[in-house]
Design an enzyme around this catalytic site. Structure first.
Site, short mmCIF file in Angstrom:
data_model
loop_
_atom_site.label_atom_id
_atom_site.label_comp_id
_atom_site.label_asym_id
_atom_site.label_seq_id
_atom_site.Cartn_x
_atom_site.Cartn_y
_atom_site.Cartn_z
N ASP A 73 -2.23 8.50 6.39
CA ASP A 73 -2.90 7.29 7.30
C ASP A 73 -2.09 7.39 8.99
OD1 ASP A 73 -3.92 5.50 5.65
OD2 ASP A 73 -1.88 4.29 5.72
N ARG B 165 1.06 -1.75 0.00
CA ARG B 165 0.19 0.08 0.00
C ARG B 165 0.92 1.11 0.28
NH1 ARG B 165 -2.34 2.32 3.82
NH2 ARG B 165 -4.11 2.38 3.49
#
Ligand code: 4GX
Length: 254
Positions: free
Chosen positions: A169, A154
């Site tokens: 994130d 990711r």
């Protein structure tokens, strides 16, 4: 990274990542190629045995050195050179910095152990490093390899739909994430914070930074010690504190 090789007695465990979500998309796009290798295919006996009883006695089985060594050597004979990474509880505990380090490599070679472990001589001669995903015991390295792959994939550019998301994130910059809301603006008499409806993007950004800092201070003060408060955060928190009626959100859970 463009290539991941996984050495495992249970390739199905790892191959499942091919069809699913973010990891599936990265592989379908061709951003990353996944290759699974089974030590059982490198056995030399009719029973294709990959494990044997431990010297010194005791319960459980140990992975035999020769099939594993041949398997690792076959992996190393392909493509560019890369360190062989074993997944095990004695390794360096994975965190955001570790994931970034692995994500920056051109190739990952992950070795999954089963049974009570791997013959020590293989680790001494063919393995370069050991990584752990946390202080608990799994039944094999496969779930740990899946965690490493998901976290690393990711981070690859172009893999996430929204380019920003990886930067936003939890843990980027050592901070927890800010709270998120979607419609309706009022749900069971709980309102979305007014600032998010204001359309004032600079103020929204400050609010998010201050919320992330507040949450980190409340839930994970250890992260503040490792990643000290930046000037931007300090300013955001100060400005938010001085704004009328602004108080930090209560922590997420019931
Ligand atoms: N983070 N395990 C490896 C096999 C084994 C047993 C003994 C070496 C010595 C784990 C973890 C983990 C369980 C994977 C034991 N290897 N892996 N396996 N925690 O618990 O990565």
């Amino acid at each position: 990274m463009r290539r991941i090789d996984v050495i495992t007695l249970f390739p199905e465990w790892v191959e499942s990542l091919k069809g699913l979500g973010v990891t599936g998309r990265a592989m379908a796009q061709g951003t990353i190629s996944l290759h699974c290798w089974n030590p059982r295919d490198f056995t030399e006996d009719v029973h294709r045995s990959v494990d044997d009883r431990p010297y010194g006695g005791g319960p459980g089985m140990v992975m035999r050195p020769e099939p594993l060594a041949r398997c690792i050597e076959a992996v190393l004979a392909e493509d560019i050179a890369a360190p062989v990474s074993f997944l095990g509880p004695q390794g360096r505990v994975l965190d955001h910095d570790g994931v970034s380090e692995l994500a920056g490599r051109a190739r990952l070679i992950l070795l999954c152990g089963r049974y009570e472990g791997v013959d020590e001589r293989v680790l001494q001669t063919l393995v370069d490093e050991e990584w752990s995903i946390g202080d608990y015991v799994l039944s094999g390295g496969e779930p740990a390899a899946a965690v490493v792959m998901d976290a690393v994939i990711r981070q690859q550019p172009g893999v996430l739909g929204h380019e920003e998301s990886a930067l936003r994130d939890s843990f980027v910059g050592g901070r927890l994430d800010c709270p998120h809301y979607t419609r309706p603006a009022s749900w069971r008499s709980r309102d979305v914070p007014e600032v998010l409806l204001s359309g004032d993007h600079a103020r929204i950004e400050r609010w998010r930074l201050a919320e992330a800092l507040h949450r980190t201070r409340q839930q994970r003060p250890d992260l503040l010690a490792r990643y000290p408060v930046s000037e931007v955060e300090r300013a955001a928190a100060k400005k938010l504190g001085s704004e009328k009626g602004a108080k930090p959100s209560e922590s997420g859970l019931k």
